[in-house]
Design a protein around this motif. Structure first.
Motif, PDB file in Angstrom:
ATOM      1  N   GLY A   1       0.824  -1.202   0.000  1.00 49.38           N
ATOM      2  CA  GLY A   1       0.000   0.000   0.000  1.00 49.38           C
ATOM      3  C   GLY A   1       0.861   1.256   0.000  1.00 49.38           C
ATOM      4  O   GLY A   1       0.582   2.223  -0.719  1.00 49.38           O
ATOM      5  N   GLY A   2       1.932   1.230   0.775  1.00 53.51           N
ATOM      6  CA  GLY A   2       2.831   2.386   0.843  1.00 53.51           C
ATOM      7  C   GLY A   2       3.534   2.621  -0.490  1.00 53.51           C
ATOM      8  O   GLY A   2       3.708   3.765  -0.929  1.00 53.51           O
ATOM      9  N   SER A   3       3.924   1.543  -1.147  1.00 54.50           N
ATOM     10  CA  SER A   3       4.609   1.694  -2.438  1.00 54.50           C
ATOM     11  C   SER A   3       3.650   2.234  -3.497  1.00 54.50           C
ATOM     12  O   SER A   3       4.053   3.017  -4.373  1.00 54.50           O
ATOM     13  N   ILE A   4       2.392   1.825  -3.431  1.00 49.42           N
ATOM     14  CA  ILE A   4       1.392   2.377  -4.351  1.00 49.42           C
ATOM     15  C   ILE A   4       1.215   3.869  -4.081  1.00 49.42           C
ATOM     16  O   ILE A   4       1.207   4.683  -5.011  1.00 49.42           O
ATOM     17  N   GLY A   5       1.109   4.221  -2.809  1.00 50.03           N
ATOM     18  CA  GLY A   5       0.976   5.635  -2.449  1.00 50.03           C
ATOM     19  C   GLY A   5       2.143   6.463  -2.966  1.00 50.03           C
ATOM     20  O   GLY A   5       1.957   7.493  -3.621  1.00 50.03           O
ATOM     21  N   LEU A   6       3.356   5.972  -2.730  1.00 50.35           N
ATOM     22  CA  LEU A   6       4.545   6.694  -3.194  1.00 50.35           C
ATOM     23  C   LEU A   6       4.546   6.835  -4.707  1.00 50.35           C
ATOM     24  O   LEU A   6       4.886   7.892  -5.253  1.00 50.35           O
ATOM     25  N   ALA A   7       4.172   5.753  -5.409  1.00 54.39           N
ATOM     26  CA  ALA A   7       4.165   5.779  -6.878  1.00 54.39           C
ATOM     27  C   ALA A   7       3.146   6.800  -7.379  1.00 54.39           C
ATOM     28  O   ALA A   7       3.418   7.568  -8.315  1.00 54.39           O
TER      29      ALA A   7
ATOM     30  N   ALA B   1       8.645   0.960   1.810  1.00 51.70           N
ATOM     31  CA  ALA B   1       7.915   1.287   0.576  1.00 51.70           C
ATOM     32  C   ALA B   1       8.853   1.881  -0.472  1.00 51.70           C
ATOM     33  O   ALA B   1       9.827   2.550  -0.132  1.00 51.70           O
ATOM     34  N   ASP B   2       8.532   1.625  -1.725  1.00 44.99           N
ATOM     35  CA  ASP B   2       9.417   1.990  -2.827  1.00 44.99           C
ATOM     36  C   ASP B   2       8.537   2.359  -4.030  1.00 44.99           C
ATOM     37  O   ASP B   2       7.774   1.528  -4.520  1.00 44.99           O
ATOM     38  N   ALA B   3       8.651   3.597  -4.496  1.00 44.15           N
ATOM     39  CA  ALA B   3       7.812   4.069  -5.603  1.00 44.15           C
ATOM     40  C   ALA B   3       8.028   3.243  -6.865  1.00 44.15           C
ATOM     41  O   ALA B   3       7.180   3.207  -7.753  1.00 44.15           O
TER      42      ALA B   3
ATOM     43  N   SER C   1      -0.399   2.700 -15.102  1.00 41.76           N
ATOM     44  CA  SER C   1      -0.011   4.083 -14.782  1.00 41.76           C
ATOM     45  C   SER C   1       1.109   4.124 -13.747  1.00 41.76           C
ATOM     46  O   SER C   1       1.857   5.096 -13.683  1.00 41.76           O
ATOM     47  N   ILE C   2       1.273   3.080 -12.946  1.00 35.91           N
ATOM     48  CA  ILE C   2       2.395   3.067 -11.996  1.00 35.91           C
ATOM     49  C   ILE C   2       3.501   2.090 -12.433  1.00 35.91           C
ATOM     50  O   ILE C   2       4.338   1.687 -11.636  1.00 35.91           O
ATOM     51  N   GLY C   3       3.502   1.766 -13.727  1.00 41.58           N
ATOM     52  CA  GLY C   3       4.669   1.088 -14.298  1.00 41.58           C
ATOM     53  C   GLY C   3       4.579  -0.411 -14.431  1.00 41.58           C
ATOM     54  O   GLY C   3       5.508  -1.060 -14.911  1.00 41.58           O
TER      55      GLY C   3
END
Lengths: 282, 282
Positions: free
Chosen positions: A17-23, A136-138, A168-170
């Motif tokens: 969830g955090g990585s999605i947020g960052l992305a 987390a990692d974008a 959209s987030i790769g």
């Protein structure tokens, strides 16, 4: 791409969830990213790290104004959140999740949602043995595959919207049935975890000082969250047992060849493993 | 430390032999580093990479002027080179190897060498699934453990000299019996390899696109050299079979718990694996 979504709700702001947020934030895809979950302290940490723009007060309020809801809680808890979100989401909103098993979830959701639904299951093949939004990692999803598993009720518009989101987030997205997905990840993820845990658990502690990169690589995933993994194995019991049998079959071939000193057969089995492994690269 | 050795002979200049050569050269521990082996092209490559200072014309000539001989060929070929080197080495010269199994080698060497010998077995716990002197790394042994396994004939002076050698290139050394070494590495290295190969070989190719870091880590060593690994398993048959039985026991506990849906037991097994894995760090 910019500003695809006015408001996104992330339920459960851990590693995924955090990585999605960052992305979403780094790519400026959403004006507002709301976080919600059980643990207020985690949400505050996610806010401090600018992973979300706001902690939501209630699911109802947050989802009511969202274009996209992503449920990133442990597998066993997903269905409950999806059903609650579906009850209050606007017609234009789509809902997905990031759970590692799909058939069990889709059965639960299908039993409780109306015949036409904006929910589409997702499983991004990305992760880490590390946990929490601190890891987390974008770029976690960049180049990764995401499997979409629609329910019987998912509309084709929802499927396209969720596909667009992952792209959209790769990530690139493929659609398959929940059952097919679960059978494949039993081999590609769940049995490796069971085997890594069994390997670590069967190693005598006095052998550890003699362990090199081989032992470390082979057992690394065993340090993942026990609670998450019980959930994953519980919700994919049948396919996991089938894949485990297949693994044990090959292992027994090794054992027989080693016992009888059939080194040609040992060589042939090692070669089969090497060829499959080499097909994937490092 | 500088110029500990006038001349060192490395037999077999692959990943390990090449890394020893590089370490000796970078730390300026030896005036001359001679390379010898079956494949002239590999030796030329090692010379071009300045891993060795000279390609030796014959073992006899090279060892005759050496203070230290390190045999870095596949396990099955070590004893032959050690015995040949011992026949021509000066009284002041010590001989070691880097083989992954020790009891089989030591038995062979003891049967052929005189009662007092300058040979001491070594196994540096360092390596890579990559091969060849192109992957050599002067820091491969830095901080790594090297197990010394003297034969019955090894003199205490030889043991000290070999210990000093490993320490001079950054490794720390412990002495144990060949049998104890082999029992421990069966768990810490050989079973992980067999398991990784069996895991890769039992994965259906259509599951590969859904594999993430877990599958990759758990199976990585399976891409190691098949020939080297047949040799390792062949020369450590008994301990490997014992360690494999222990692994299968734990795996069967997993299977039973998964079959009966005993999730407390699944949790307890995952936890045992996690605790052992976490004890070692990443």
């Amino acid at each position: 791409l910019s500003q695809c979504y006015d408001t996104v709700t992330i339920v459960g702001v851990g590693l995924l969830g955090g990585s999605i947020g960052l992305a979403l934030r780094e790519r400026k895809l959403s004006r507002r990213v709301l976080g919600i979950g059980r643990d207020r302290q985690h949400l505050q940490e996610a806010l401090d790290r600018q992973i979300i723009t706001q902690v939501a007060d209630s699911l109802e309020e947050s989802v009511g104004s969202s274009d996209l809801v992503i449920v990133c809680v442990p597998v066993g808890d997903i269905a409950g959140w999806v059903v609650r979100a579906a009850a209050v989401c606007p017609a234009s909103c789509v809902i997905t999740d990031v759970g590692s098993t799909k058939a069990h979830l889709v059965r639960q959701v299908d039993a409780q949602l109306p015949r036409i639904s904006s929910f589409v299951g997702s499983h991004p093949i990305a992760g880490s043995h590390r946990q929490g939004c601190g890891a987390a990692d974008a770029r976690l999803f960049t180049g990764a595959l995401t499997v979409l598993t629609p329910t019987q009720a998912s509309t084709s518009e929802s499927i396209e919207a969720i596909r667009d989101f992952w792209q959209s987030i790769g990530s690139h997205a493929v659609v398959m049935s929940p059952e097919q997905h679960d059978a494949l990840v039993a081999f590609s993820s769940h049995i490796p975890h069971v085997v890594a845990a069994a390997l670590a658990a069967s190693t005598p502690p006095d052998a550890l000082p003699l362990s090199g990169t081989g032992w470390r690589d082979t057992t690394r995933v065993a340090s993942g969250s026990v609670g998450l993994w019980v959930d994953i194995l519980r919700t994919n019991q049948g396919p996991v047992l089938q894949a485990l049998s297949r693994f044990q079959e090959v292992l027994n071939q090794f054992q027989n060849a080693l016992t009888t000193g059939d080194w040609n057969q040992v060589e042939s089995l090692l070669l089969q493993g090497k060829e499959l492994r080499d097909a994937l690269g490092n």
